[in-house]
Scaffold this motif. Structure first.
Motif, PDB file in Angstrom:
ATOM      1  N   PHE B 255      23.822  17.728  17.802  1.00  0.00           N
ATOM      2  CA  PHE B 255      22.911  18.143  18.867  1.00  0.00           C
ATOM      3  C   PHE B 255      21.641  17.281  18.891  1.00  0.00           C
ATOM      4  N   VAL B 256      21.066  17.049  17.714  1.00  0.00           N
ATOM      5  CA  VAL B 256      19.846  16.225  17.652  1.00  0.00           C
ATOM      6  C   VAL B 256      20.180  14.789  18.047  1.00  0.00           C
ATOM      7  N   SER B 257      21.348  14.295  17.607  1.00  0.00           N
ATOM      8  CA  SER B 257      21.749  12.922  17.969  1.00  0.00           C
ATOM      9  C   SER B 257      21.869  12.772  19.482  1.00  0.00           C
ATOM     10  N   ASN B 259      20.385  14.530  21.686  1.00  0.00           N
ATOM     11  CA  ASN B 259      19.054  14.633  22.263  1.00  0.00           C
ATOM     12  C   ASN B 259      18.288  13.315  22.124  1.00  0.00           C
TER      13      ASN B 259
END
Lengths: 266, 266
Positions: B255-257, B259
């Protein structure tokens, strides 16, 4: 004694540039700098009074040490084409690439991975930078270890699997941390507040995490299960980040908050 | 001249403890310390040679300044019960609570929000800590500004909406950053590597973000769209974090990647 004297740098990015500075300072001779972009090679070769090339077939055969420090994607291609003297040592500097990429191709090889975030125009003091080293023989490891002591007081003998996992942890510690701070800055910019207001907070947050395990420092709405504040924050994020590229930030806030709650259950 | 001399602290947590130290150092008199837990109140009252209480109805009426510094959840309850002299100034220290919580209840009120992460047993130098101040009248704002100069050289007049947004940005910069570092530490622990190996990297990451906007410092597999490494990292995370409380970490990585990719499209 370390008999490495002449060095060829394959790559001219931020890691290669930083290495070049340390080698120069310690009276090594940089023979040649390769980069697929000639102007990049020239920048480092001018600095090191060496020759620049953008042709892998033109890499000289006179060096004791060849260091490959390029984008992970190009390693296979470079190694396929690169011929070096049998007695020379070849190293790469990647966190992710297995040492075996050199197997059956070269005789003396290893890995020299500095666990740090580098910037091209910023030369760092290597003294405290952890170096993760690995080599194909005990003799080469000793040679590499001697070389590493010129750079740093923090040398770690680390195998390829451990190194890959350390690199993964660095993605969280560096890339993801930077992303969180990036979003924090953007929130303040949207709010017409100079984001520098966050600097003392960021500095103290990091200071705490080096003094104490970060699991003991977790604070904030998620940690204290303050769902009212979490909802209010998501509402604000939905209001300020409306463009397509930013619309997932509210979801990110919820996701990270839930993850903090998962990891901080009593 | 600032005519505040006698102070009552409502709350005995890390913020109140830090404030108590600065007040003492500057020859203010702490009259009384309230906490719902008497032993907590006593810890701060011993330090400040003042009286401790855990009864809101027993809060004295002799102070020029009352500072509420408690968990956000308890503000309403405290304010409902707390009576102070009309001429006294009352402040709270919360990032999230609107100044209007005091409206129609007190005559002179404001907010004194230090943008920092505090620890009970660690007394910080306030000189560089940004103070966000707000008051219900110009006169009270002047009074509060004078008081704030004793603490810090970084005083900001900030309204309640701006303050709430600054607090939201602090969740990213402090709480979420700490969580990323927490996960990085846990990865190394599972890998039998001392997580301290990350300290120089974390320190440099943060140094860069205070020198340059973090959007310009973003590096790593997500930024360079290296989906091979992203997949490998998620595989490793799935292998090392198998327990129920940790099973969302691989999803968090993805998810962070994603984003980072959203925010760093060229």
């Amino acid at each position: 004694m370390c008999r490495i004297k002449n060095i060829t740098l394959i790559g001219a990015g931020s890691v290669a540039t930083n290495l070049a500075h340390i080698f120069l300072k310690n009276n090594f001779i940089i023979n040649q700098v390769y980069s697929k972009t000639l102007t990049s090679a020239q920048k480092v070769s001018n600095l090191t009074n060496s020759q620049a090339t953008n042709k892998i077939t033109e890499i000289n055969k006179n060096s004791d040490l060849y260091i490959i420090s390029i984008n992970d994607d190009f390693y296979k291609e470079i190694i396929q084409k690169l011929k070096i003297p049998e007695k020379s040592l070849i190293l790469h500097t990647s966190g992710s690439i297995n040492i075996n990429i050199f197997k059956n191709k070269y005789k003396n090889y290893g890995v020299f991975y500095p666990l740090q975030t580098f910037t091209k125009n910023k030369i760092l003091d290597f003294k405290n930078i952890p170096l993760c080293i690995e080599a194909n023989t005990t003799e080469n490891l000793q040679k590499l270890n001697k070389l590493a002591t010129i750079f740093s007081e923090n040398i770690n003998i680390i195998n390829s699997n451990q190194r890959k996992t350390i690199h993964l942890s660095a993605v969280f510690a560096c890339n993801f941390t930077n992303h969180m701070i990036d979003i924090a800055y953007r929130i303040n910019e949207k709010n017409n507040i100079n984001p520098d207001i966050l600097i003392p907070l960021i500095t103290e947050t990091i200071k705490k995490s080096t003094e104490n395990h970060p699991k003991n420092n977790q604070t904030g709405p998620a940690k204290r299960n303050d769902n009212k504040i979490i909802s209010e924050h998501i509402d604000i994020l939905n209001k300020i980040f409306t463009s397509k590229d930013l619309e997932n930030i509210p979801k990110l806030y919820r996701f990270v908050s839930e993850n903090i709650q998962d990891l901080n259950k009593d």
